[in-house]
Motif scaffolding. Structure first.
Motif, PDB file in Angstrom:
ATOM      1  N   VAL A   1       0.789  -1.228   0.030  1.00 52.85           N
ATOM      2  CA  VAL A   1      -0.060   0.094   0.085  1.00 52.85           C
ATOM      3  C   VAL A   1       0.876   1.178  -0.008  1.00 52.85           C
ATOM      4  CG1 VAL A   1      -1.614   1.306   1.498  1.00 52.85           C
ATOM      5  CG2 VAL A   1      -2.173  -1.231   1.012  1.00 52.85           C
ATOM      6  N   HIS A   2       1.878   1.290   0.893  1.00 58.89           N
ATOM      7  CA  HIS A   2       2.737   2.301   0.876  1.00 58.89           C
ATOM      8  C   HIS A   2       3.693   2.732  -0.281  1.00 58.89           C
ATOM      9  CE1 HIS A   2       1.479   3.762   4.741  1.00 58.89           C
ATOM     10  NE2 HIS A   2       1.560   2.515   5.242  1.00 58.89           N
ATOM     11  N   ALA A   3       4.026   1.614  -1.038  1.00 59.27           N
ATOM     12  CA  ALA A   3       4.618   1.667  -2.362  1.00 59.27           C
ATOM     13  C   ALA A   3       3.704   2.429  -3.159  1.00 59.27           C
ATOM     14  CB  ALA A   3       5.163   0.230  -2.731  1.00 59.27           C
ATOM     15  N   TYR A   4       2.402   1.880  -3.162  1.00 61.48           N
ATOM     16  CA  TYR A   4       1.478   2.442  -4.141  1.00 61.48           C
ATOM     17  C   TYR A   4       1.075   3.857  -4.094  1.00 61.48           C
ATOM     18  CZ  TYR A   4      -3.069   2.685  -6.838  1.00 61.48           C
ATOM     19  OH  TYR A   4      -3.763   2.913  -7.856  1.00 61.48           O
ATOM     20  N   ALA A   5       1.221   4.126  -2.688  1.00 59.78           N
ATOM     21  CA  ALA A   5       1.117   5.694  -2.347  1.00 59.78           C
ATOM     22  C   ALA A   5       2.084   6.418  -2.937  1.00 59.78           C
ATOM     23  CB  ALA A   5       1.049   5.736  -0.654  1.00 59.78           C
ATOM     24  N   SER A   6       3.186   5.690  -3.389  1.00 61.01           N
ATOM     25  CA  SER A   6       4.495   6.633  -3.547  1.00 61.01           C
ATOM     26  C   SER A   6       4.746   6.419  -5.222  1.00 61.01           C
ATOM     27  CB  SER A   6       5.843   6.068  -3.117  1.00 61.01           C
ATOM     28  OG  SER A   6       5.616   6.296  -1.420  1.00 61.01           O
ATOM     29  N   LYS A   7       3.561   5.756  -5.974  1.00 61.60           N
ATOM     30  CA  LYS A   7       3.782   5.359  -7.231  1.00 61.60           C
ATOM     31  C   LYS A   7       4.211   6.384  -8.280  1.00 61.60           C
ATOM     32  CE  LYS A   7      -1.031   5.310  -8.745  1.00 61.60           C
ATOM     33  NZ  LYS A   7      -1.465   6.166  -7.410  1.00 61.60           N
ATOM     34  N   THR A   8       4.073   7.470  -7.977  1.00 64.17           N
ATOM     35  CA  THR A   8       4.214   8.844  -9.102  1.00 64.17           C
ATOM     36  C   THR A   8       5.688   9.388  -8.527  1.00 64.17           C
ATOM     37  OG1 THR A   8       3.132  10.384  -7.325  1.00 64.17           O
ATOM     38  CG2 THR A   8       1.854   9.502  -9.085  1.00 64.17           C
ATOM     39  N   GLY A   9       6.326   8.810  -7.542  1.00 68.21           N
ATOM     40  CA  GLY A   9       7.688   9.525  -7.082  1.00 68.21           C
ATOM     41  C   GLY A   9       7.514  10.410  -6.063  1.00 68.21           C
ATOM     42  N   HIS A  10       6.242  10.619  -5.753  1.00 73.13           N
ATOM     43  CA  HIS A  10       5.679  11.637  -4.384  1.00 73.13           C
ATOM     44  C   HIS A  10       4.637  10.872  -3.466  1.00 73.13           C
ATOM     45  CE1 HIS A  10       4.521  15.398  -2.848  1.00 73.13           C
ATOM     46  NE2 HIS A  10       3.170  14.861  -2.971  1.00 73.13           N
ATOM     47  N   TYR A  11       5.105  10.755  -2.451  1.00 72.26           N
ATOM     48  CA  TYR A  11       4.240   9.954  -1.300  1.00 72.26           C
ATOM     49  C   TYR A  11       2.908  10.958  -1.074  1.00 72.26           C
ATOM     50  CZ  TYR A  11       2.641   7.146   2.472  1.00 72.26           C
ATOM     51  OH  TYR A  11       1.844   6.331   3.353  1.00 72.26           O
ATOM     52  N   SER A  12       1.821  10.124  -1.500  1.00 69.15           N
ATOM     53  CA  SER A  12       0.456  10.755  -1.387  1.00 69.15           C
ATOM     54  C   SER A  12      -0.703  10.218  -0.827  1.00 69.15           C
ATOM     55  CB  SER A  12       0.434  11.393  -2.806  1.00 69.15           C
ATOM     56  OG  SER A  12      -0.609  12.347  -3.004  1.00 69.15           O
ATOM     57  N   SER A  13      -1.738  11.046  -0.559  1.00 66.50           N
ATOM     58  CA  SER A  13      -2.958  10.354  -0.028  1.00 66.50           C
ATOM     59  C   SER A  13      -3.418   9.340  -0.804  1.00 66.50           C
ATOM     60  CB  SER A  13      -4.077  11.318   0.138  1.00 66.50           C
ATOM     61  OG  SER A  13      -5.373  10.725   0.377  1.00 66.50           O
ATOM     62  N   LEU A  14      -4.009   8.147  -0.151  1.00 66.30           N
ATOM     63  CA  LEU A  14      -4.502   6.995  -0.791  1.00 66.30           C
ATOM     64  C   LEU A  14      -5.979   7.488  -1.020  1.00 66.30           C
ATOM     65  CD1 LEU A  14      -3.112   4.157   1.444  1.00 66.30           C
ATOM     66  CD2 LEU A  14      -2.639   4.473  -1.067  1.00 66.30           C
ATOM     67  N   THR A  15      -6.563   8.420  -0.459  1.00 66.09           N
ATOM     68  CA  THR A  15      -8.164   8.726  -0.865  1.00 66.09           C
ATOM     69  C   THR A  15      -8.027  10.142  -1.285  1.00 66.09           C
ATOM     70  OG1 THR A  15      -8.092   9.823   1.533  1.00 66.09           O
ATOM     71  CG2 THR A  15      -8.934   7.533   1.241  1.00 66.09           C
ATOM     72  N   HIS A  16      -9.140  10.356  -2.040  1.00 61.91           N
ATOM     73  CA  HIS A  16      -9.688  11.248  -2.878  1.00 61.91           C
ATOM     74  C   HIS A  16     -11.003  11.913  -2.449  1.00 61.91           C
ATOM     75  CE1 HIS A  16      -6.324   9.435  -5.243  1.00 61.91           C
ATOM     76  NE2 HIS A  16      -6.938   8.493  -5.076  1.00 61.91           N
ATOM     77  N   ALA A  17     -11.241  13.213  -2.779  1.00 61.31           N
ATOM     78  CA  ALA A  17     -12.319  13.709  -2.378  1.00 61.31           C
ATOM     79  C   ALA A  17     -12.609  14.837  -3.601  1.00 61.31           C
ATOM     80  CB  ALA A  17     -12.482  14.225  -0.964  1.00 61.31           C
ATOM     81  N   LYS A  18     -13.775  15.317  -3.813  1.00 56.80           N
ATOM     82  CA  LYS A  18     -14.268  16.152  -4.561  1.00 56.80           C
ATOM     83  C   LYS A  18     -15.632  16.474  -4.452  1.00 56.80           C
ATOM     84  CE  LYS A  18     -15.191  13.619  -8.841  1.00 56.80           C
ATOM     85  NZ  LYS A  18     -15.063  13.564 -10.490  1.00 56.80           N
TER      86      LYS A  18
END
Length: 438
Positions: A303-320
């Motif tokens: 999961v944490h590797a996936y959160a860094s998949k763009t090269g920038h560690y980021s939120s796993l959730t999204h909201a709009k």
């Protein structure tokens, strides 16, 4: 003082406890009593626990709890959770009840592909290696026919084998990048067995490949192992409702929705915040993964590797907010199993799966993702309204009172007292001392 020991694994359980108590603790008698206190009263069950791992001396218990009222794809679930942290189960349950009245959670499987790799060193001509792989691939697949036979009958097996050139990172480094479908099994043993056979066959086929020089035939296999990074074993969970239905918070619905989205955007942009934001998600995910006998360390790593998949560690959730609709969702990789491993051995794991109506691996992926999303909703909701401490510290109150040695009567009085008071360590200690002095 601790000292080296020879043959510890060959000692009996009683001898292991005696050694630990004598050499590693100040009060050997108390240590022995404590370790034995957590043995299961049924010798057969205790033996089962003893044989899960090596050098077992006792059981380490975690609370096994239920978070009810989760409506997922129209089905109602009570979700088992094994966790020690205060407020996690309460927060998940509160979020479940909130969304129960707003259509519940929607979840879908995006993919179930798992990965394993054979890492090897080859320093010859690259075009020869490509030709060799094309010729050897059928033999690689043939070599694991006995291993994959039963999995293929159920619709799983090996999806593909690719040759990858990574010699720009390490001289001569190449790999067989292999993808698998393991259905309701997590599949670690299946994948690793296939990979080790691939490695053996790779070396054998290289020795017989006429186009290779003697040096090129000497392929060095470094290791063969599955990967816990499974970006194509992915599940999505989401909730949505009109902004007007976000009432019953501590601020107007529109202001709450906008602030919530901003908080998630901050977790996307700022790694320091993202780590804690995602840790809260994992409170929910890990608790269900552990309760159902799955490997939470593997899940965490992936999961944490996936959160860094763009090269920038980021939120796993999204909201709009879109056309007056509040939307909140998560996409997360989860390699889980509902057969094999502890799922058929650990009595509470079997019960947890029964409580979940004996789900398939795909259904369990959806439940686990929803638990993470619910936990994150509850946490962010608290953060942007009352603050995290108000609810968390109230749930932590009994732990604090137990640490301070409060009696049952004192606990009851102080739980009542702090219903309308801010809970802090200093305030609890002062209130307890006041009761005792009276």
């Amino acid at each position: 003082m601790n000292t080296p020991v020879e043959g510890f694994s060959k000692l009996t359980k009683t001898q292991k406890i005696d050694w630990i108590a004598t050499h590693c603790t100040k009060d050997p008698k108390k240590t022995k009593q404590l370790l034995q206190q957590y043995w299961n009263s049924d010798p057969r069950v205790q033996q089962l626990h003893d044989e899960f791992i090596e050098n077992t001396v006792s059981n380490y218990y975690l609370p096994f709890a239920i978070a009810p009222n989760f409506l997922i794809n129209g089905e109602l679930y009570a979700i088992p959770m094994a966790i020690e942290e205060s407020s996690v189960v309460a927060a998940a349950s509160k979020a479940a009840k909130f969304w129960l009245e707003r259509g519940g959670f929607k979840a879908e499987i995006i993919g179930t592909e798992k990965v394993g790799q054979v890492h090897f060193i080859y320093k010859g001509a690259k075009e020869k290696l490509s030709d060799f792989f094309a010729a050897a691939k059928p033999e690689l697949l043939k070599s694991v026919a006995s291993i994959t036979k039963n999995m293929e009958k159920r619709g799983g097996g090996i999806n593909n084998i690719e040759l990858r050139d990574l010699s720009d990172t390490i001289e001569g480094y190449h790999q067989l990048h292999c993808t698998f479908e393991t259905l309701d099994a997590m599949g670690a043993n299946f994948i690793n067995s296939c990979l080790e056979e691939f490695a053996k066959t790779l070396k054998e086929q290289a020795l017989a490949f006429d186009a290779f020089t003697e040096e090129e035939k000497d392929i060095e296999v470094v290791m063969s192992i599955l990967s816990n990074y499974v970006p194509n074993c992915l599940v999505k969970a989401e909730v949505s409702c009109p902004i007007s239905e976000l009432g019953n918070t501590d601020m107007p619905a529109k202001a709450f929705a906008e602030k919530f989205v901003q908080a998630v955007n901050i977790a996307k942009a700022e790694p320091y915040r993202a780590v804690t934001h995602n840790k809260g998600i994992m409170n929910g995910i890990d608790a269900v993964v552990l309760a159902t006998g799955n490997d939470f360390r593997a899940v965490e790593a992936g999961v944490h590797a996936y959160a860094s998949k763009t090269g920038h560690y980021s939120s796993l959730t999204h909201a709009k907010i879109e056309d007056g609709i509040f939307k909140f969702w998560i996409e997360v990789p989860l390699a889980l199993g509902t057969v094999g491993g502890l799922t058929t051995l650990h009595p509470l794991v079997k019960l947890a799966l029964e409580i979940l109506q004996n789900p398939t691996a795909k259904e369990l992926m959806q439940v686990v993702a929803v638990a993470g999303l619910a936990q994150n909703f509850a946490a962010v909701r608290s953060l942007v309204t009352t603050g995290i401490q108000k609810g968390h510290m109230k749930m932590h109150l009994l732990n604090m009172l137990n640490q301070l040695g409060a009696t049952e009567s004192e606990k009851q009085q102080l739980v009542t007292f702090f219903k309308d008071q801010t809970v802090t360590n200093a305030a609890v200690k002062e209130a307890l001392e006041k009761i005792k002095s009276e």
